[in-house]
Design a protein around this motif. Structure first.
Motif, PDB file in Angstrom:
ATOM      1  N   VAL A 118       0.852  -1.196   0.000  1.00  0.00           N
ATOM      2  CA  VAL A 118       0.000   0.000   0.000  1.00  0.00           C
ATOM      3  C   VAL A 118       0.883   1.239   0.000  1.00  0.00           C
ATOM      4  CG1 VAL A 118      -1.714   1.334   1.293  1.00  0.00           C
ATOM      5  CG2 VAL A 118      -1.872  -1.172   1.245  1.00  0.00           C
ATOM      6  N   ALA A 119       1.848   1.236   0.902  1.00  0.00           N
ATOM      7  CA  ALA A 119       2.712   2.411   1.040  1.00  0.00           C
ATOM      8  C   ALA A 119       3.564   2.625  -0.209  1.00  0.00           C
ATOM      9  CB  ALA A 119       3.602   2.252   2.267  1.00  0.00           C
ATOM     10  N   MET A 120       4.019   1.540  -0.791  1.00  0.00           N
ATOM     11  CA  MET A 120       4.914   1.672  -1.948  1.00  0.00           C
ATOM     12  C   MET A 120       4.219   2.253  -3.173  1.00  0.00           C
ATOM     13  SD  MET A 120       7.470  -1.548  -1.883  1.00  0.00           S
ATOM     14  CE  MET A 120       8.561  -0.841  -3.106  1.00  0.00           C
ATOM     15  N   ILE A 121       2.937   1.963  -3.324  1.00  0.00           N
ATOM     16  CA  ILE A 121       2.259   2.397  -4.544  1.00  0.00           C
ATOM     17  C   ILE A 121       1.233   3.492  -4.287  1.00  0.00           C
ATOM     18  CG2 ILE A 121       2.599   0.152  -5.647  1.00  0.00           C
ATOM     19  CD1 ILE A 121      -0.427  -0.359  -5.151  1.00  0.00           C
ATOM     20  N   LEU A 122       1.230   4.052  -3.055  1.00  0.00           N
ATOM     21  CA  LEU A 122       0.171   5.000  -2.686  1.00  0.00           C
ATOM     22  C   LEU A 122      -0.052   6.104  -3.706  1.00  0.00           C
ATOM     23  CD1 LEU A 122      -1.783   6.030  -0.302  1.00  0.00           C
ATOM     24  CD2 LEU A 122      -0.022   7.777  -0.067  1.00  0.00           C
ATOM     25  N   THR A 123       1.032   6.725  -4.146  1.00  0.00           N
ATOM     26  CA  THR A 123       0.866   7.930  -4.960  1.00  0.00           C
ATOM     27  C   THR A 123       0.316   7.630  -6.351  1.00  0.00           C
ATOM     28  OG1 THR A 123       3.178   7.782  -5.617  1.00  0.00           O
ATOM     29  CG2 THR A 123       2.682   9.166  -3.722  1.00  0.00           C
ATOM     30  N   GLY A 124       0.386   6.368  -6.763  1.00  0.00           N
ATOM     31  CA  GLY A 124      -0.293   5.878  -7.963  1.00  0.00           C
ATOM     32  C   GLY A 124      -0.217   6.796  -9.166  1.00  0.00           C
ATOM     33  N   PRO A 125      -1.365   7.317  -9.601  1.00  0.00           N
ATOM     34  CA  PRO A 125      -1.394   8.060 -10.867  1.00  0.00           C
ATOM     35  C   PRO A 125      -0.957   9.516 -10.730  1.00  0.00           C
ATOM     36  CG  PRO A 125      -3.590   7.924  -9.949  1.00  0.00           C
ATOM     37  CD  PRO A 125      -2.703   7.145  -9.017  1.00  0.00           C
ATOM     38  N   TYR A 126      -0.486   9.914  -9.566  1.00  0.00           N
ATOM     39  CA  TYR A 126      -0.211  11.345  -9.355  1.00  0.00           C
ATOM     40  C   TYR A 126       1.287  11.634  -9.297  1.00  0.00           C
ATOM     41  CZ  TYR A 126      -5.145  11.097  -8.434  1.00  0.00           C
ATOM     42  OH  TYR A 126      -6.489  10.857  -8.575  1.00  0.00           O
TER      43      TYR A 126
END
Lengths: 160, 794
Positions: free
Chosen positions: B335-343
């Motif tokens: 979750v933490a590693m990919i949180l920022t996703g599309p931003y």
């Protein structure tokens, strides 16, 4: 708890005998004593609908029924549906991708084989209402609803 | 879809091969397998959350006619090894689990003893007669209790209940906070849920004393890793164990780990030298199989006046339950590693804390990282609310564009071949974003409250070996396949996946068909038997299509190469370069036109097996191929979900009015199967967000042991999902496949929550918790009047 008695059941038009305790569930007798494993057991408390069979042509929960209660009644299981060719409902479920893991499917087929006989032209809301008695974890129900409506239409066309 | 023109068999909407047996009741699930002479096991489970085991008296149970034996943790400890979970990861405590507890029970439902009897009814009767003498210990029933100073220890071998603690920092969030126009704080609590496969767990173990071999029937997603675990825990070699996984009635992540009950059954079958089986009932499944989720997230975001995110700080707490069947850092870390996703966010810190409590142990459930998109897009909405900006504009100002790709996220993960801006725009166009707000205003005047929620997902799928390596987790992300063209020209193929309803027999046959050049009806996929399938890592993490399909596609290409080499020889050509196989016929390109040669795969197969002296030099007889394939470190799909809801503010009832999803999951192997996965994933996300909850009371008693307490959405509550397609192949995977089927859960959780908060905006409240039950929504609204309407009336 070993006071077994011999009971006679009519399953899919055939008379069968089983030596069972009075407490033995119909679902277990069908699956284990009679080898009809298409009836699935998902919750054993009557909510999920996977074990639905027809008793005297009406859908019922095999997991909430004792086999000894069934003497003198007609039981129909999934094994009696689509033996040679798929029923319109089974065919529609296949065409519309109305199943994934398939564990809930026999219960859904039995529920709607009975429903479509009584209600040949149901609305989507009616289908969803009846389908709410069967839990499916895979599909989100959308394709099952489409399949039931499609089967209804096919069956209406076939009727003379 | 550009993908369609490129392929002959991939992308075709073939109806499923597996349906016929399933719709007629001839599927073969675990409990349908007859094992002659099998005994039945029933587990005695702890009624307490946390208690010392002072003694277990089994005599009364032994006396029940039909009982073969009653066994406890002390018995099992002689015949099995403990589960040690100790990857070298900073901040992660190593843990050990006994097969059955000998010293103390750690949650309501913990198995303390097992009864073996001739019949399941008898085993259940006798289990009731097993008496366990307990000394109650203080229950650790919540995250707060677990992390409080002086808390009772769930695992006495650990220094505290904080079983895993990681932190990370990129850029300078403190500097960003100082220069920010505003700092926005938001909270997200995702409740404890469980997988609820319609088929509960179970297994049947057959020990062959003569061959000293265990055959273990079990519905499982990862047959090979399960076999390794089973052999290791029993002190057997992998050659002594065969795992056979039949039709599986749903897994969703629950059927991955080797659970203690299954190990116990295997050990007892060997000890008793008699076949033994076990099937869990629904209450055991809800109480003790495996739970999931239950995490609390806080974000603190520094933003510019236009909503641009300057920096973000994330804190995650996870309630992991009593036992670590998986490394405890695993799910929240992703979750933490990919949180920022599309931003576009360069300045980012996170802190992940995972605690043990006296609840059922956690495991991955379809989208273990489910909360990610809710947290990120919920944060975007919180920014919009605080700054009084349009949430869509805040998304647009922060979102990655094609020109930004490949994009290296602050955590080092690389995003490429994704299209978040495109899915966002197509979803808002389809749902009619602007027109919606006019309707919303008009309805509010009538006292009706509708809301629109958006959620853009970047879904991590198909973890490659490099990802495991960099995160310190033991294991591999590769997959293995074999393809065998039989002497008659039909094809058998296998892969290490373990299906649980995904339609592998159909979709995977299309990948073989594509690689080879035959109709998919000629291909049979054989999975779920470790003697037959190659050693692969199984089904999890949305890897079936990319890793499994990819391995088969590459393996079939390898087969095609050999077939065409033989064909060239038979046609008297020097090279196979101008040859291809299509629908089983060898075709030759002459003047840019493909023409049939009259030579078919059946002819080649006959030569390869029955006439090997006619093979070209250097080609060995037979047509048997295998390979392994390691996908990129991580593959990403993306989607935008748009959900319209209405909240009845008198009752708290939530109705979903419309649901649109625009998804880019790369090359689609079978559109019917993919659509089914999209619908199913969204359904699971919505059902979880609205209804499902494992409830423990303050003493750690599980109050949700039936489907009357643990509510799963029915056909009446779930909407029709409208799907928009937007498929961009991944340049780094075979055939451009990306993986999917978890993102639907992620997007649904976020979209429905954001929609509810949009609907409730006039009341100045925002839901921070799930499930979004009527009780919860009413509690938010109680005493809160619609400010706008009140002003209008005043």
């Amino acid at each position: 708890m070993s006071d077994k008695r011999t009971i006679t059941l009519t399953v899919n038009g055939t008379t069968r005998e089983a030596d069972v305790e009075p407490r033995r569930l119909l679902s277990d007798v069908l699956r284990e004593d009679l080898g009809l494993t298409g009836t699935h057991v998902g919750c054993e408390h009557g909510v999920c609908g996977a074990c639905t069979v027809l008793i005297d042509d009406k859908p019922a929960r095999a997991c909430l029924t004792y086999a000894v209660q069934m003497e003198g009644h007609e039981i129909t299981t999934i094994e009696a549906v689509g033996e040679e060719t798929l029923s319109p409902l089974q065919q529609a479920l296949h065409e519309e991708h109305g199943l994934q893991c398939g564990f809930c499917t026999p219960g859904i087929v039995m529920t709607f084989e009975a429903f479509l006989r009584e209600m040949p032209d149901p609305s989507e809301a009616q289908v969803r209402d009846v389908l709410s008695g069967n839990l499916c974890r895979c599909t989100g129900y959308q394709n099952i609803v489409v399949a039931v409506l499609k089967a209804a239409a096919v069956m209406r066309e076939k009727r003379p | 879809m550009t993908a369609r023109s490129q392929f002959n068999y991939i992308g075709k909407p073939l109806a499923r091969k597996e349906d016929r047996r399933l719709v007629t009741g001839h599927g073969r699930y675990l409990d349908d397998i007859v094992v002659p002479g099998a005994l039945h096991a029933c587990f005695v489970r702890s009624p307490h959350a946390h208690a010392k085991i002072l003694g277990i008296s089994v005599e009364a149970a032994h006396e029940v006619p039909g009982v073969v034996g009653v066994f406890t943790g002390k018995d099992l400890a002689q015949w099995t090894n403990r589960l040690r979970q100790a990857p070298r990861i900073e901040g992660l405590q190593p843990t050990e689990i006994e097969t059955l507890p000998t010293d103390k029970v750690r949650f309501h439902g913990d198995p303390v003893a097992v009864v073996v009897a001739s019949d399941r009814y008898v085993a259940e009767d006798a289990a009731e007669l097993v008496e366990v003498d307990y000394e109650m210990l203080a229950p650790v029933a919540s995250l707060e209790a677990a992390l409080a100073p002086g808390a009772a220890l769930v695992d006495d071998a650990l220094p505290s209940n904080l079983v895993s603690h990681q932190s990370f920092s990129a850029g300078n969030v403190e500097a960003r906070r100082k220069e920010a126009h505003a700092v926005v704080e938001a909270t997200f609590y995702q409740h404890r849920q469980t997988h609820v496969p319609m088929e509960t767990r179970g297994c049947a173990a057959v020990w062959d004393q003569g061959r000293e071999h265990l055959t273990f029937h079990i519905g499982n997603q990862v047959p090979h890793p399960l076999r390794s675990a089973l052999a290791g825990r029993l002190g057997l070699s992998e050659s002594q164990v065969t795992v056979i996984s039949p039709d599986v009635g749903g897994g969703f992540g629950q059927k991955i780990a080797l659970y203690r009950e299954e190990l116990t059954v295997a050990a007892l079958a060997r000890h008793l030298k008699q076949p033994l089986r076990w099937r869990e009932d629904r209450s055991e499944n809800l109480m003790a199989a495996s739970h999931a989720r239950e995490n609390l997230c806080h974000t603190r975001t520094s933003v510019a006046a236009d909503g641009r995110i300057l920096g973000i700080e994330l804190e995650i707490f996870e309630d992991f339950g009593a036992y670590c069947f998986y490394p405890a850092n695993y799910m929240s870390r992703v979750v933490a590693m990919i949180l920022t996703g599309p931003y576009r966010i360069a300045d980012y810190t996170f802190e992940v804390k995972v605690a043990l409590t006296n609840k059922c142990g956690n495991g991955p459930m379809r989208a273990p990282m489910a909360i990610t998109s809710w947290v990120m897009d919920g944060t975007i909405d919180a920014i919009a609310r605080q700054l009084e900006l349009d949430p869509l504009k805040v998304r647009r100002v922060n979102m990655l564009r094609t020109a930004d790709l490949p994009y290296r996220m602050a955590t080092g993960e690389t995003l490429e071949d994704i299209t978040p801006a495109e899915t966002l725009e197509s979803a808002v166009a389809s749902i009619g974003y602007d027109a919606f707000h006019e309707r919303q205003r008009a309805l509010r005047e009538e006292g009706r409250y509708i809301g629109l929620g958006l959620c853009t997902v970047v879904e991590s799928t198909t973890y490659g070996s490099a990802f495991y390596k960099t995160t310190g987790i033991a294991g591999s992300g590769h997959e293995a396949a074999w393809v065998r063209i039989e002497p008659s020209g039909v094809i058998n193929a296998s892969v290490g996946l373990g299906g649980s309803g995904q339609g592998y027999e159909t979709a995977l046959s299309q990948t073989v068909a594509e690689g080879l050049g035959v109709d998919p009806s000629m291909v049979r996929i054989l999975t779920g038997n470790t003697d037959v399938a190659p050693y692969g890592m199984g089904s999890r993490g949305a890897r079936g299509g990319t890793a499994g399909g990819g391995a088969l596609y590459l393996c079939a290409q390898k087969a095609a190469e050999q077939v065409l080499r033989i064909a060239a020889h038979r046609l008297g050509l020097n090279s196979a370069q101008e040859l291809r196989l299509l629908d089983g016929q060898v075709e030759r390109r002459i003047n840019n036109e493909w023409t049939g040669t009259g030579l078919f795969l059946t002819d080649i197969a006959r030569t390869a097996y029955l006439d090997p002296t006619n093979l070209p030099e250097g080609v060995a007889p037979g047509l048997d191929f295998s390979l392994t394939y390691d996908p990129p470190p991580m593959t990403y799909s993306n989607s935008t979900h748009a959900c319209e809801v209405e909240v009845d503010t008198r009752t708290g009832r939530l109705t979903i009015l419309r649901y649109v999803v625009s998804e880019d999951c790369g090359t689609v192997i079978n559109p019917i199967v993919v659509r089914g996965q999209q619908q199913g994933a969204i359904a699971m996300g919505l059902s979880g967000s609205l209804f499902e909850q494992v409830v423990y009371d303050e003493n750690g008693q599980n109050l949700s042991a039936t489907f009357a307490d643990y509510l799963v959405a029915t056909a009446c509550e779930l909407p029709e999902v409208e799907i928009l397609h937007n498929h961009t192949p991944n340049k780094r995977t075979p055939a451009g496949i990306k993986g999917m089927a978890e993102g639907g859960v992620m997007g649904a959780i976020g979209a429905v929550s954001n929609a509810v908060n949009d609907a409730l905006a006039p009341f100045g409240v925002a839901a921070t918790h799930q499930p979004l039950s009527p009780q919860y929504l009413r509690s938010l609204l109680r005493g809160r009047a619609d400010r706008n309407r009140q002003e209008g009336q005043d």
